[in-house]
Design a protein around this motif. Structure first.
Motif, short mmCIF file in Angstrom:
data_model
loop_
_atom_site.label_atom_id
_atom_site.label_comp_id
_atom_site.label_asym_id
_atom_site.label_seq_id
_atom_site.Cartn_x
_atom_site.Cartn_y
_atom_site.Cartn_z
N GLY A 1 -7.06 0.15 3.74
CA GLY A 1 -5.89 -0.45 3.71
C GLY A 1 -4.68 -0.18 2.79
N TYR A 2 -3.76 -1.28 2.29
CA TYR A 2 -2.74 -0.92 1.44
C TYR A 2 -3.42 -0.67 -0.17
N GLN A 3 -4.48 -1.27 -0.23
CA GLN A 3 -5.17 -0.79 -1.54
C GLN A 3 -5.53 0.45 -1.73
N GLY A 4 -6.17 1.01 -0.54
CA GLY A 4 -6.46 2.39 -0.61
C GLY A 4 -5.26 3.34 -0.65
N LEU A 5 -4.03 2.88 -0.12
CA LEU A 5 -2.98 3.71 -0.13
C LEU A 5 -2.42 3.65 -1.48
N ILE A 6 -2.41 2.57 -2.47
CA ILE A 6 -2.16 2.54 -3.84
C ILE A 6 -2.95 3.44 -4.39
N ARG B 1 -7.56 -6.84 1.34
CA ARG B 1 -6.65 -7.54 0.91
C ARG B 1 -5.83 -6.86 -0.19
N CYS B 2 -4.61 -6.86 -0.21
CA CYS B 2 -4.06 -6.25 -1.35
C CYS B 2 -2.78 -7.19 -1.80
N PRO B 3 -2.80 -8.05 -2.84
CA PRO B 3 -1.73 -8.55 -3.13
C PRO B 3 -0.71 -7.91 -3.99
N GLY C 1 4.05 -1.97 -6.42
CA GLY C 1 2.87 -1.64 -5.48
C GLY C 1 3.40 -0.94 -4.40
N GLN C 2 4.57 -1.26 -3.68
CA GLN C 2 5.26 -0.54 -2.54
C GLN C 2 5.42 0.84 -3.07
N LEU C 3 6.16 1.10 -4.24
CA LEU C 3 6.48 2.15 -4.67
C LEU C 3 5.28 3.27 -5.07
N LYS C 4 4.21 2.90 -5.42
CA LYS C 4 3.03 3.42 -5.89
C LYS C 4 2.57 3.96 -4.48
N GLY C 5 2.62 3.00 -3.29
CA GLY C 5 2.09 3.42 -1.95
C GLY C 5 2.86 4.70 -1.42
N ILE C 6 4.18 4.64 -1.63
CA ILE C 6 5.05 5.68 -1.23
C ILE C 6 4.83 6.91 -2.15
N GLU C 7 4.64 6.81 -3.17
CA GLU C 7 4.34 7.84 -4.06
C GLU C 7 3.29 8.65 -3.85
N GLN C 8 2.21 7.94 -3.12
CA GLN C 8 0.99 8.46 -2.60
C GLN C 8 1.10 9.33 -1.34
N LEU C 9 2.02 8.66 -0.50
CA LEU C 9 2.40 9.25 0.68
C LEU C 9 3.11 10.62 0.77
N LYS C 10 3.95 10.73 -0.41
CA LYS C 10 4.66 11.72 -0.52
C LYS C 10 3.69 12.93 -1.23
N LYS C 11 2.82 12.20 -2.08
CA LYS C 11 2.08 13.29 -2.81
C LYS C 11 1.20 14.19 -1.77
N ILE D 1 -2.05 -0.41 11.55
CA ILE D 1 -2.88 -1.32 12.57
C ILE D 1 -3.44 -2.58 11.88
N GLY D 2 -2.97 -3.77 12.44
CA GLY D 2 -3.38 -4.81 11.76
C GLY D 2 -2.52 -6.03 12.28
N GLY D 3 -2.53 -7.19 11.54
CA GLY D 3 -1.91 -8.48 12.07
C GLY D 3 -0.49 -8.70 11.19
N ASP D 4 -0.22 -10.05 11.04
CA ASP D 4 0.99 -10.35 10.49
C ASP D 4 1.20 -9.66 9.08
N GLY D 5 0.21 -9.85 8.08
CA GLY D 5 0.33 -9.32 6.84
C GLY D 5 0.57 -7.81 6.95
N SER D 6 -0.08 -7.16 7.77
CA SER D 6 0.01 -5.70 7.83
C SER D 6 1.31 -5.20 8.30
N TYR D 7 2.03 -5.82 9.02
CA TYR D 7 3.23 -5.89 9.61
C TYR D 7 4.15 -6.03 8.32
N ARG D 8 4.13 -6.98 7.69
CA ARG D 8 4.83 -7.31 6.57
C ARG D 8 4.86 -5.99 5.72
N GLY D 9 3.70 -5.43 5.58
CA GLY D 9 3.69 -4.36 4.51
C GLY D 9 4.38 -3.14 5.10
N ALA D 10 4.29 -3.09 6.49
CA ALA D 10 5.01 -1.77 7.01
C ALA D 10 6.55 -1.95 6.91
#
Length: 319
Positions: A40-45, A72-74, A81-91, A100-109
């Motif tokens: 999930g988002y933890q793996g993205l970071i 879970r990824c507080p 955390g969000q900027l770290k994730g975007i950095e990994q995506l760009k990398k 793919i997920g529920g309400d919390g996953s959608y909030r991350g998206a």
């Protein structure tokens, strides 16, 4: 787009693997590179990102859970955390992301979308509580798991002439309780959307007992309260012997039904089509058996609603 990613987040649901498979193969069919983001988002970071091939998703359509794992990824709720994730995506050169997920996953998206990174949300949760879609991936499978348990428990309830309380998942949404209770012929259904009081519950039990009914099934969504507490109160207010079954995480497991496999395949493929068209910030769903997509930010602003007419029907049929 030339390269997209896919992740699963939050609580797992049966059919997530079918959705991942659809995303991967749809992307490859259209000559896109597809990368799986693990945990999930933890793996993205953390940069747990790996290129996927056709064979990476072989023999998973029938399996519950998620091959990409989840966590879970507080930290992802924070700007850092969000900027770290975007950095990994760009990398990794990833230009769009399927979540793919529920309400919390959608909030991350939603957070990534607001920061300018194209995301498409695919509803994967057994709770069926995502606005904008009539059904979510995993709901049908969880529903059938609960119905199977109700049928088995009714057999022993009949044999021992007891009242049985079955506690199901649904912290904020009563869809599982309502649909399973109606399909399983439960005498009483307790959902977060309509807090019944103990006097009403006991009154229904006593009416049934007076007309010769020897056993009862009560379905309780976890958001209403503990099944154990309800059982204790019923025994205090009546002379009825009461037993409790908490289904817990059994509702999340198991091979997905045909309905969930088909839904996951259709929604996963649609998510890729939207990214190919450079349409980020969207969520996909199904309404009256037609695929739809809508603004993910607007969707999260809408409350989940339960079909109260169906709830009224369940009460009418269980007199």
């Amino acid at each position: 787009m030339k390269r997209i990613g896919v992740l699963t987040s939050g609580g797992d649901s049966p059919g997530m693997n079918a959705a991942v498979r659809a995303v991967v193969r749809k992307a490859i069919y259209h000559n896109l590179e597809i990368y799986g983001i693990y945990h999930g988002y933890q793996g993205l970071i953390d940069g747990e990102i790996k290129k996927l091939e056709l064979g990476s998703v072989g023999d998973i359509i029938h399996r519950g859970g998620t091959m990409l794992y989840s966590a879970r990824c507080p930290e992802f709720k924070t700007e850092e955390g969000q900027l770290k994730g975007i950095e990994q995506l760009k990398k990794h050169g990833i230009e769009g992301l399927v979540v793919i997920g529920g309400d919390g996953s959608y909030r991350g998206a939603k957070a990534l979308t607001e920061r300018g990174f194209p995301c498409v949300g695919v509803p994967g949760t057994i709770d069926n509580d995502i606005p904008g879609t009539e059904f979510t991936i995993g709901f049908d499978t969880a529903l059938n798991t609960v119905i199977d348990a109700i049928d088995k428990i009714r057999d022993t309830a009949t044999s021992h002439e007891r009242t049985y309380i079955i506690e199901v998942m649904g912290r904020d949404a009563g869809d599982i309780a309502l649909w399973a209770g109606l399909a399983g012929g439960a005498e009483t259904i307790l959902i977060p959307e309509d807090k019944s009081n103990m006097d009403d519950i006991v009154s229904r039990l006593k009416r049934g007992h007076e007309r010769g009914k020897k056993h009862s099934i009560i379905i309780v969504a976890e958001g209403v309260g503990s099944g154990v507490d309800f059982a204790r109160k019923i025994e205090e207010m009546t002379s009825f012997e009461t037993r409790v079954t908490v289904l817990g995480h059994t509702q999340r497991g198991g091979s997905p039904t045909a309905s969930d496999r088909v839904l996951a395949s259709r929604l996963g493929a649609l998510a890729v089509e939207l990214l190919i068209e450079n349409k980020g910030g969207r969520a996909v769903g199904i309404v009256q058996n037609r695929l739809v997509n809508y603004d993910i930010i607007e969707a999260l602003a809408q409350p989940h609603t339960l079909d109260m007419k169906m709830y009224q029907l369940s009460q009418e049929l269980s007199i």
